[in-house]
Scaffold this motif. Structure first.
Motif, short mmCIF file in Angstrom:
data_model
loop_
_atom_site.label_atom_id
_atom_site.label_comp_id
_atom_site.label_asym_id
_atom_site.label_seq_id
_atom_site.Cartn_x
_atom_site.Cartn_y
_atom_site.Cartn_z
N PRO A 30 4.21 -2.80 13.85
CA PRO A 30 3.44 -4.19 13.91
C PRO A 30 4.45 -5.23 12.64
O PRO A 30 4.40 -4.27 11.52
N TYR A 31 4.53 -5.85 13.30
CA TYR A 31 5.39 -6.54 12.07
C TYR A 31 4.24 -7.67 11.19
O TYR A 31 4.44 -8.95 11.32
N THR A 32 4.31 -7.21 9.87
CA THR A 32 3.52 -7.66 8.76
C THR A 32 4.30 -8.56 8.20
O THR A 32 5.85 -8.12 8.39
N ALA A 33 3.19 -9.44 7.55
CA ALA A 33 4.37 -10.33 6.28
C ALA A 33 4.93 -9.68 5.46
O ALA A 33 6.29 -10.01 5.13
N GLN A 34 4.71 -8.22 4.97
CA GLN A 34 5.48 -7.96 4.28
C GLN A 34 6.84 -6.87 4.39
O GLN A 34 7.65 -7.12 3.73
N LYS A 35 6.74 -7.00 5.78
CA LYS A 35 8.01 -6.27 6.49
C LYS A 35 8.95 -7.02 7.28
O LYS A 35 9.89 -7.22 7.51
N ILE B 291 15.23 -5.65 -2.99
CA ILE B 291 13.51 -4.78 -4.21
C ILE B 291 12.19 -4.87 -4.02
O ILE B 291 11.19 -4.55 -4.29
N LEU B 292 12.14 -6.51 -3.86
CA LEU B 292 10.85 -6.99 -4.63
C LEU B 292 10.01 -6.79 -3.12
O LEU B 292 9.31 -6.18 -3.58
N ALA B 293 10.23 -7.07 -2.15
CA ALA B 293 9.72 -7.11 -0.97
C ALA B 293 9.06 -5.24 -1.03
O ALA B 293 7.98 -4.99 -1.04
N ILE B 294 10.13 -4.22 -0.97
CA ILE B 294 9.83 -3.55 -1.38
C ILE B 294 8.86 -2.71 -2.21
O ILE B 294 7.69 -1.92 -1.78
N ILE B 295 9.12 -3.02 -3.38
CA ILE B 295 7.85 -2.82 -4.18
C ILE B 295 6.20 -3.63 -4.22
O ILE B 295 5.47 -3.35 -5.23
N GLY B 296 6.48 -5.29 -3.63
CA GLY B 296 5.11 -5.28 -3.13
C GLY B 296 5.11 -6.87 -4.13
O GLY B 296 3.77 -7.69 -3.83
N PHE B 297 5.63 -7.37 -4.36
CA PHE B 297 6.03 -8.48 -5.36
C PHE B 297 6.96 -9.19 -5.20
O PHE B 297 7.84 -9.77 -4.88
N PRO B 298 5.70 -11.11 -4.55
CA PRO B 298 6.21 -11.47 -4.66
C PRO B 298 7.50 -12.40 -5.90
O PRO B 298 7.05 -12.36 -6.66
N ARG B 299 8.51 -13.21 -4.90
CA ARG B 299 9.96 -13.25 -5.25
C ARG B 299 9.53 -15.25 -6.05
O ARG B 299 8.94 -15.72 -5.17
N SER B 300 9.36 -15.19 -7.34
CA SER B 300 8.48 -16.78 -8.02
C SER B 300 9.95 -17.70 -7.97
O SER B 300 11.19 -16.67 -7.63
N GLY C 94 18.30 10.37 9.07
CA GLY C 94 17.89 10.15 8.13
C GLY C 94 17.84 8.66 8.39
O GLY C 94 18.20 7.80 8.73
N GLY C 95 17.35 7.87 6.57
CA GLY C 95 17.55 5.80 6.74
C GLY C 95 16.22 5.35 7.21
O GLY C 95 16.68 4.71 7.81
N GLU C 96 15.17 6.40 8.04
CA GLU C 96 14.33 5.60 8.69
C GLU C 96 13.76 4.20 7.52
O GLU C 96 13.33 4.68 6.57
N VAL C 97 13.77 3.14 8.15
CA VAL C 97 12.87 2.16 7.96
C VAL C 97 11.98 1.79 8.25
O VAL C 97 11.96 1.28 10.17
N SER C 98 10.38 1.71 7.83
CA SER C 98 9.39 1.27 8.35
C SER C 98 8.97 -0.51 9.11
O SER C 98 8.33 -0.55 9.92
N ALA C 99 10.37 -1.04 8.70
CA ALA C 99 9.90 -2.67 8.79
C ALA C 99 10.82 -2.63 9.76
O ALA C 99 10.50 -3.56 10.58
N ARG C 100 11.17 -1.83 11.01
CA ARG C 100 12.09 -2.39 11.87
C ARG C 100 10.86 -2.03 12.87
O ARG C 100 11.75 -2.47 13.98
N TYR C 101 10.10 -1.56 12.96
CA TYR C 101 9.43 -1.14 13.96
C TYR C 101 7.57 -2.36 13.71
O TYR C 101 7.51 -2.60 13.06
#
Length: 488
Positions: free
Chosen positions: A458-463, A479-488, A449-456
């Motif tokens: 293609p390394y997108t900007a969000q990852k 948390i912000l990266a997960i929900i896709g909102f940029p940090r102000s 368990g505990g798979e995180v797609s960011a580990r693999y």
């Protein structure tokens, strides 16, 4: 022991010996708690049942007093073995350690595992203790072992070869007797660890041989152990502890025996008088006849010590003792005052009953004097001055330090025993022996368990945002990266 095992070890026999021990180790039998505990109990039983034989062997090799044989060798070995038996299950347990967020969910541990097939080459001055003590540690850690006792103590060496196979598993623990050719043959082969007790000259040979196979080593090499004596002391107690540490330890033939004293010019006469009183109290008016002093081990070492004593640079410096009897291999406890630093006795490890006294103007100068020489195995300070004590502990580099006594730190299994620099590499005793013959294996346990797609890829900007936040410990950023909102 079979006739084949009694034949001298040459290169081919050494190869077969190591090969057979590796087969035994690879079978897994040495790894269990039951096997280890059974061997340790066997060693204790040997010491209980054969105490008289052990004492007789030590007396034959060194004329060692019976009390010294029991207190300094047999009882210490029993304590080491009893401690290992008592703590072994705890020592063998994996050590749980914290895991990391990036591996969540997971658990981590450090697992002590035996190194494999180890070689122990022991010394002649404490020929029983310095052989069996590291063997106990190697067995406790689950290794197959070869013990090479010192040929300079032939009676004790023969005793090990005769007795040990009767009490332990001889398919995993072997005794090899012999001299330089046998030791050389053993060193030609691959070991998983070598522990050697002896001098620096041979230590360099051991280290060079081990380097060919990248074999890790423990070297206990001795050196010139200084004793600093401040004027602010209980002189009667200090003199007794110095005398028994020097001459009550194999008549000075000990790696941690006081090698020279440093004191002030003004205090030296009082110290000398106190040392003479203690010497006469312990060993009588004629110490050459005392049964409480060991003899010099052999004629070669007798000649070596006499060479130090007869150096023309210390002519007239003997203030007590100096008697010698080559036939009996005895040299009286000897004090020397104000010996020059370039004399042989100050350049070589004495390993005998001679004790030079060096004087300084100020006791603080002793620290610079000690630090100008190779780092000793032990260094001793006698003082009631806490500031001097703190400075000594902080400034003097040695394998071990002892304040207001000598040699007693060796008997504490909770302290590591070993040198630093020229006085040795690594340490053993108690749990430290178990550690010396173990590998601390790192183990990380994960589920699927505990798979995180960011580990693999293609390394997108969000990852990349997610991983940067995760690796820097920025939980809000994660948390912000997960929900896709940029940090102000």
């Amino acid at each position: 022991m079979s006739e084949d095992e009694q034949r001298p070890i040459n290169d081919s026999r050494a190869y077969e010996l190591v090969k057979s021990l590796r087969v035994s180790f690879n079978s897994g039998k040495t790894r269990s708690y039951a096997w280890r505990a059974f061997q340790l109990k066997g060693i204790i039983r040997m010491m209980d049942e054969k105490e008289e034989e052990i004492m007789n062997a030590l007396h034959a090799d060194l004329s060692k007093p019976r009390l010294e044989s029991f207190v300094h060798e047999i009882s210490l070995a029993k304590s080491t073995c009893s401690l290992a038996l008592k703590e072994l299950q705890q020592w063998m347990k994996p050590e749980k350690v914290s895991s990391i967020l990036t591996a969540f969910p997971s658990s981590a541990e450090i697992l002590p595992e035996p190194l494999g097939v180890v070689l122990i080459i022991s010394a002649w001055n404490y020929p029983f203790l310095l052989a069996i003590d590291p063997v106990i540690g190697a067995i406790a850690a689950g290794n197959s072992v070869v013990l090479k006792p010192s040929e300079i103590a032939p009676s004790t060496s023969a005793l090990f070869a005769r007795l040990l196979p009767k009490y332990i598993d001889n398919s995993c623990i072997k005794v090899v007797e012999g001299t330089v050719p046998e030791t050389t043959a053993l060193l030609e082969h691959k070991w998983d660890k070598i522990l050697y007790t002896g001098n620096a000259k041979v230590g360099r040979i051991i280290m060079a041989a081990a380097a060919k196979h990248l074999t890790p080593i423990v070297l206990e090499l001795g050196g010139k152990c200084p004793v600093v004596v401040d004027s602010n002391v209980d002189l009667k107690v200090a003199s007794k502890r110095i005398v028994v540490g020097k001459w009550g330890s194999n008549n000075g033939q000990a790696c941690i025996a006081p090698d020279y004293i440093i004191t002030t010019k003004s205090f030296a006469p009082q110290l000398v008088d106190a040392l003479k009183i203690s010497l006469k109290s312990f060993y009588g008016e004629n110490p050459m006849q005392s049964e409480d002093l060991s003899r010099i081990v052999n004629s070669n070492h007798f000649a070596r010590i006499i060479r130090l004593l007869d150096d023309e640079k210390i002519s007239g410096k003997i203030i007590h003792g100096g008697e010698r009897d080559e036939k009996l291999l005895k040299i009286a406890p000897t004090l020397l005052l104000d010996v020059p630093d370039d004399s042989l006795i100050m350049q070589e490890e004495i390993f005998g009953p001679l004790l030079p006294i060096v004087t300084v103007d100020n006791i603080e100068e002793s620290i610079d004097l000690i630090n100008s020489k190779p780092k000793p195995l032990s260094a001793y300070l006698f003082t009631k001055n806490k500031k001097l004590e703190e400075k000594f502990v902080r400034a003097v580099s040695a394998g071990g330090l002892l304040i207001n006594d000598t040699i007693m730190h060796f008997a504490n299994p909770n302290l590591p025993f070993g040198g630093v620099g020229e006085s040795g590499i690594g340490a053993y005793h108690g749990k430290f022996s178990f550690d010396a013959f173990s590998h601390r294996k790192a183990v990380l346990h994960r589920s699927f368990g505990g798979e995180v797609s960011a580990r693999y890829p293609p390394y997108t900007a969000q990852k990349q945002k997610f991983l940067r936040a995760l690796l820097s410990g920025d939980i809000i950023g994660v948390i912000l990266a997960i929900i896709g909102f940029p940090r102000s």
